[in-house]
Design an enzyme around this catalytic site. Structure first.
Site, PDB file in Angstrom:
ATOM      1  N   LYS A 293      13.157  19.637 -25.141  1.00  0.00           N
ATOM      2  CA  LYS A 293      12.373  18.815 -26.065  1.00  0.00           C
ATOM      3  C   LYS A 293      11.276  19.701 -26.666  1.00  0.00           C
ATOM      4  CE  LYS A 293      10.152  14.314 -26.373  1.00  0.00           C
ATOM      5  NZ  LYS A 293       8.997  14.737 -27.129  1.00  0.00           N
TER       6      LYS A 293
ATOM      7  N   TYR B 180      18.979  19.224 -34.328  1.00  0.00           N
ATOM      8  CA  TYR B 180      19.747  18.591 -33.254  1.00  0.00           C
ATOM      9  C   TYR B 180      20.383  17.267 -33.657  1.00  0.00           C
ATOM     10  CZ  TYR B 180      14.957  16.829 -32.908  1.00  0.00           C
ATOM     11  OH  TYR B 180      13.716  16.332 -33.203  1.00  0.00           O
TER      12      TYR B 180
ATOM     13  N   ASP C  91       8.232  21.140 -28.703  1.00  0.00           N
ATOM     14  CA  ASP C  91       6.928  20.552 -28.955  1.00  0.00           C
ATOM     15  C   ASP C  91       6.469  20.918 -30.364  1.00  0.00           C
ATOM     16  OD1 ASP C  91       4.722  19.145 -28.400  1.00  0.00           O
ATOM     17  OD2 ASP C  91       3.801  20.614 -27.056  1.00  0.00           O
TER      18      ASP C  91
ATOM     19  N   LYS D 256       9.814  13.508 -19.654  1.00  0.00           N
ATOM     20  CA  LYS D 256       8.556  14.233 -19.886  1.00  0.00           C
ATOM     21  C   LYS D 256       8.177  14.984 -18.620  1.00  0.00           C
ATOM     22  CE  LYS D 256       6.902  13.229 -23.980  1.00  0.00           C
ATOM     23  NZ  LYS D 256       5.700  12.643 -24.159  1.00  0.00           N
TER      24      LYS D 256
ATOM     25  N   CYS E 221     -26.099   3.255 -36.796  1.00  0.00           N
ATOM     26  CA  CYS E 221     -26.149   4.462 -35.957  1.00  0.00           C
ATOM     27  C   CYS E 221     -25.399   5.591 -36.676  1.00  0.00           C
ATOM     28  CB  CYS E 221     -25.500   4.180 -34.607  1.00  0.00           C
ATOM     29  SG  CYS E 221     -25.212   5.683 -33.656  1.00  0.00           S
TER      30      CYS E 221
ATOM     31  N   CYS F 144     -29.034   7.624 -31.917  1.00  0.00           N
ATOM     32  CA  CYS F 144     -30.055   6.844 -32.634  1.00  0.00           C
ATOM     33  C   CYS F 144     -31.090   6.223 -31.711  1.00  0.00           C
ATOM     34  CB  CYS F 144     -29.388   5.760 -33.484  1.00  0.00           C
ATOM     35  SG  CYS F 144     -28.609   4.487 -32.495  1.00  0.00           S
TER      36      CYS F 144
ATOM     37  N   GLU G 127      19.119  18.567 -23.771  1.00  0.00           N
ATOM     38  CA  GLU G 127      18.505  19.585 -24.644  1.00  0.00           C
ATOM     39  C   GLU G 127      17.044  19.735 -24.283  1.00  0.00           C
ATOM     40  OE1 GLU G 127      18.755  18.082 -28.601  1.00  0.00           O
ATOM     41  OE2 GLU G 127      20.932  17.987 -28.534  1.00  0.00           O
TER      42      GLU G 127
ATOM     43  N   CYS H 236     -28.723   5.344 -26.875  1.00  0.00           N
ATOM     44  CA  CYS H 236     -27.718   6.077 -27.649  1.00  0.00           C
ATOM     45  C   CYS H 236     -28.250   7.483 -27.967  1.00  0.00           C
ATOM     46  CB  CYS H 236     -27.425   5.325 -28.942  1.00  0.00           C
ATOM     47  SG  CYS H 236     -26.383   6.261 -30.071  1.00  0.00           S
TER      48      CYS H 236
ATOM     49  N   CYS I 219     -23.237   1.361 -28.371  1.00  0.00           N
ATOM     50  CA  CYS I 219     -24.450   1.370 -29.168  1.00  0.00           C
ATOM     51  C   CYS I 219     -24.330   0.211 -30.152  1.00  0.00           C
ATOM     52  CB  CYS I 219     -24.570   2.692 -29.928  1.00  0.00           C
ATOM     53  SG  CYS I 219     -25.873   2.627 -31.162  1.00  0.00           S
TER      54      CYS I 219
HETATM   55  S1  IVH Z   1      16.415  13.543 -30.550  1.00  0.00           S
HETATM   56  C1  IVH Z   1      16.408   9.193 -32.525  1.00  0.00           C
HETATM   57  N1  IVH Z   1      16.117  15.909 -29.526  1.00  0.00           N
HETATM   58  O1  IVH Z   1      10.708  14.288 -29.796  1.00  0.00           O
HETATM   59  C2  IVH Z   1      15.468  10.260 -32.195  1.00  0.00           C
HETATM   60  N2  IVH Z   1      14.181  14.810 -30.356  1.00  0.00           N
HETATM   61  O2  IVH Z   1       9.274  12.073 -28.626  1.00  0.00           O
HETATM   62  C3  IVH Z   1      16.209  11.533 -32.107  1.00  0.00           C
HETATM   63  N3  IVH Z   1      12.135  16.126 -30.196  1.00  0.00           N
HETATM   64  O3  IVH Z   1      10.679  12.327 -32.688  1.00  0.00           O
HETATM   65  C4  IVH Z   1      15.376  12.573 -31.530  1.00  0.00           C
HETATM   66  N4  IVH Z   1      13.034  17.905 -29.277  1.00  0.00           N
HETATM   67  O4  IVH Z   1      10.610  14.877 -32.986  1.00  0.00           O
HETATM   68  C5  IVH Z   1      15.499  14.872 -30.098  1.00  0.00           C
HETATM   69  N5  IVH Z   1      16.035  18.037 -28.614  1.00  0.00           N
HETATM   70  C6  IVH Z   1      15.414  17.009 -29.188  1.00  0.00           C
HETATM   71  C7  IVH Z   1      14.029  17.000 -29.458  1.00  0.00           C
HETATM   72  C8  IVH Z   1      13.450  15.870 -30.034  1.00  0.00           C
HETATM   73  C9  IVH Z   1      11.920  17.367 -29.731  1.00  0.00           C
HETATM   74  C10 IVH Z   1      11.088  15.258 -30.740  1.00  0.00           C
HETATM   75  C11 IVH Z   1      11.482  14.489 -31.976  1.00  0.00           C
HETATM   76  C12 IVH Z   1      11.224  13.052 -31.629  1.00  0.00           C
HETATM   77  C13 IVH Z   1      10.248  13.171 -30.500  1.00  0.00           C
HETATM   78  C14 IVH Z   1      10.218  11.935 -29.639  1.00  0.00           C
END
Ligand code: IVH
Length: 710
Positions: A120, A229, A122, A348, A468, A448, A118, A445, A463
């Site tokens: 991820k 999800y 943001d 990532k 300060c 200060c 899936e 600094c 410092c």
């Molecule tokens: S699964 C047990 N799926 O990423 C944890 N997380 O860096 C289940 N996030 O805390 C998370 N997209 O907030 C999952 N497709 C996705 C996601 C996702 C974003 C976030 C989520 C998690 C964080 C971890």
């Protein structure tokens, strides 16, 4: 004249039609009617409900934003902790994950595993609770164990249904992410700039900031999105270990009748995550459609590559891909560590980079006195945001990389990391008279003028001046911060004013501030001053762990502060503890223990702690979970608190109610069991009186909760 039955039926039909079109538009991104037609439907519903207020239901599309700003958010404990994800940064780490999974499941080396990949998103995680198909509650992740009840704001997100398409009986919890689509983010920042407000740094901060506002109407206007999800339901999800273990032992068991009484939604029959996602869609919940079921880690790696390239084409920000084992029974067998499930891995994306001009190198004084250089850049677009500042770590790093003001530099930004200067582009360095000069760290600094110091073998200059003003400001910001004393409204600019006018020199001084003093500050009205005084008052009851963390003892994070406070019960216990005793606490190491001991031994800190205690700051461990829990005399009863309580901080009153099974909300309704009234009550008192809700003064409240207030 139509009969009430007839009107009720019309209302039901209209609501169903509107919900259908909301789903087409917000969830499926595939509208069937024009915006004007949609508005007309909504208008008809609003008018009909105005004529028949007795027929308004909480799940009506008109009730997303009930118009009332809330007072604050309650803290709620997650039934199943919200875990985080382990990270992989390259293909080798993904292969290693696959190998661990394979080993955990005792599979042959070449047996491919089915994964679901899936995007991820943001944003910020959210847990949604539905009961009998109706949205009951939305809770942020918080620290994973406890989050904030942001139901009023969640209801204002159009893609989240107030009622599921199928009346799923009993309780279910679905989890996912709330985010701000790029277009909404750009629109919002443009408006902020126009209004003279600072823009949000990135969509994630903007989404989190929006969810923390107390005005649901604002949440609605900002246009947040949500994707779900995860389904937490007995037998499914990461936390239902006991039930699920039995299912592993007896895989032929097809229903959820094992172990404890649960509603059989037929969910136990769902074989894997892909089926869960489809189930969520069938209920009308928003699920991003880009997920893919992958046969083997190779396909998942391909998915990661594809999205690393195409991420900018999406209408929302992603910072990676999440790869999850599909089969639910396999997930249960793999289990979890304290922080992460072993069945999932976040890939990532590599940091995005850009080139720009470094205009100036300035230095910043941190809370601990660390003086660090940073780069002021010619604004550059990077990973969807405009970058103006970047970190340069420390003076040695600047010298080693030979970064100079006037250079073109490569900057990069990965995930949640602040942008950093990677290196100068030496080929573009001006020559001759224009050649930039090497950076020289100031000797004193900048705040200060005290000479900076640096220990042997240390790279960071500090410092040493305890007074300060820059250190004091930063320290106060930390103390008032959300993770420490959580004093809402006490932000950077107010703290600066308080320090500049010499009204506050340390944390204890905050508790001596009066509404009158605050009202005299810039951009402060009488009302905001009163609110802030109430916030400061409320913070007194947050418990010793937060005080300890808030004081910024070196090496002491939230976790260590909680462990120490919990083990020693509060300040007096900790004062009496030796380094060895502290180290004996699981999770506390020698560095933390020594640092705490030397902090506590310094007379200056002892005096500060004494003044905090004298000011009424609770120096006892947070007693959210008292060992001998009080009788649950308030189960199912909801209270509202208004005004300033004299004998106990508001927070303590809230905890006392919750510890007895009751709930505290922000607004009075006919269902409120009682309004606790302190000094200077707000408009809630009139509302309670109008609705016939009983009011309790402090004495009556104390009587209600009995002899042992928290
Ligand atoms: S699964 C047990 N799926 O990423 C944890 N997380 O860096 C289940 N996030 O805390 C998370 N997209 O907030 C999952 N497709 C996705 C996601 C996702 C974003 C976030 C989520 C998690 C964080 C971890």
């Amino acid at each position: 004249m139509p009969t009430t039955d007839r009107i009720a039926r019309d209302l039901t039909e209209l609501r169903a039609a509107i919900r259908h079109h909301e789903e087409r538009y917000y969830v499926l991104d595939d509208p069937e009617i024009s915006d004007t037609e949609f508005d007309q439907l909504l208008h008809r519903l609003t008018a009909l409900e105005a004529d028949h207020p007795e027929l308004v239901t909480p799940d009506s599309p008109t009730q997303r934003v009930a118009g009332r700003p809330v007072d604050g958010f309650d803290t709620v404990r997650h039934d199943v902790p919200m875990l985080s994800l382990d990270n992989a940064y390259d293909e080798a780490e993904l292969t290693a994950f696959d190998e661990r999974v394979r080993k955990g499941l005792e599979l042959e080396a070449d047996a491919p595993i089915a994964y679901v990949a899936e995007l991820k998103f943001d944003g910020l995680s959210i847990a949604l609770h539905y009961r009998d198909g109706l949205l009951r509650r939305g809770v942020t992740r918080g620290d994973g164990v406890r989050g904030e009840d942001v139901t009023s704001n969640v209801r204002a997100i159009r893609s989240i249904p107030l009622r599921l398409k199928v009346a799923v009986p009993g309780d279910i919890e679905v989890r996912g992410e709330i985010f701000l689509p790029r277009a909404s983010f750009d629109r919002m920042n443009a408006a902020r700039l126009e209004a003279g407000d600072p823009p949000f740094a990135n969509p994630r901060n903007a989404a989190a900031g929006t969810m923390r506002t107390l005005d649901p109407a604002l949440v609605e206007r900002r246009g947040l999105g949500a994707y779900l999800y995860q389904l937490i339901e007995p037998g499914i999800g990461s936390g239902a270990a006991s039930l699920a273990d039995e299912r592993v032992a007896k895989p032929e068991d097809s229903s959820a009748e094992v172990g404890r009484t649960v509603h059989n939604h037929g969910l136990a029959a769902l074989p894997g995550h892909a089926a869960v996602l489809e189930q969520l869609v069938a209920w009308g919940l928003p699920v991003d459609r880009h997920w893919r079921r992958c046969c083997g880690i190779g396909e998942a790696v391909d998915y990661c590559r594809t999205w690393a390239d195409q991420r900018q084409a999406l209408p929302f920000g992603i910072d990676g891909v999440v790869i999850k084992v599909d089969r639910l029974v396999d997930r249960v067998r793999l289990g979890q560590t304290a922080k992460f499930p072993r069945w999932a891995m976040a890939f990532k994306f590599p940091a995005e980079q850009a080139t720009t001009r470094l205009l100036q190198i300035e230095v910043n004084v941190g809370r601990t006195g660390a003086v660090t250089p940073y780069a002021v850049l010619e604004p550059v677009q990077l990973a969807g945001t405009t970058v103006r500042l970047a970190t340069l770590h420390n003076a040695e790093d600047v010298a080693r990389k030979d970064v100079r003001a006037g250079d073109y530099v490569l900057v990069e930004k990965g995930g949640d990391i602040i942008p950093k200067v990677v290196k100068p582009i030496l080929g573009r360095r001006p020559t001759g008279d224009d050649e930039p000069k090497p950076f020289v760290m100031p000797a004193a600094c900048p705040a200060c003028d005290t000479m900076l110091e640096r220990g042997d073998a240390q790279v960071v200059w500090r410092c040493p001046n305890n007074h300060c003003p820059a250190k004091v400001r930063r320290g106060l910001q930390h103390f008032a911060g959300r993770r420490a004393m959580n004093i809402e409204g006490l932000g950077e600019s107010l703290i600066n004013q308080l320090v500049d006018r010499e009204l506050v020199a340390d944390a204890a001084d905050l508790f001596g501030l009066t509404s009158d003093t605050l009202a005299a500050l810039e951009r402060m009205g009488t009302k905001s001053a009163a609110n802030l005084t109430a916030e400061i008052e409320a913070s007194k009851g947050r418990g010793f762990a937060r005080v300890l963390f808030g004081l910024g003892v070196r090496h002491v994070g939230e976790g260590a502060a909680e462990l120490l406070s919990g083990r020693f019960g509060g300040l007096s216990g900790l004062l009496a503890a030796s380094v060895d005793e502290m180290e004996a606490v699981d999770g506390v190491g020698p560095i933390v223990a020594t640092s705490v001991r030397s902090f506590l031994d310094a007379p200056r800190n002892q005096a500060l702690l004494r003044r905090l205690e004298d000011a009424g700051v609770l120096m006892l461990a947070d007693r959210d979970e008292p060992v001998d829990a009080p009788e649950q005399t308030l189960t199912g009863q909801t209270f509202v608190i208004t005004g300033t309580l004299i004998t106990m901080p508001r927070e303590a009153a809230r905890r006392a109610i919750e510890a007895r099974g009751g709930k505290v909300t922000g607004s009075v309704s006919a269902k409120t069991r009682g309004l606790v009234v302190g000094a200077d009550p707000g408009s809630k008192l009139a509302k309670a009186e109008a609705l016939g809700v009983p009011t309790l003064d402090e004495a009556a409240f104390r009587k209600l909760i009995g002899p042992r207030p928290e």
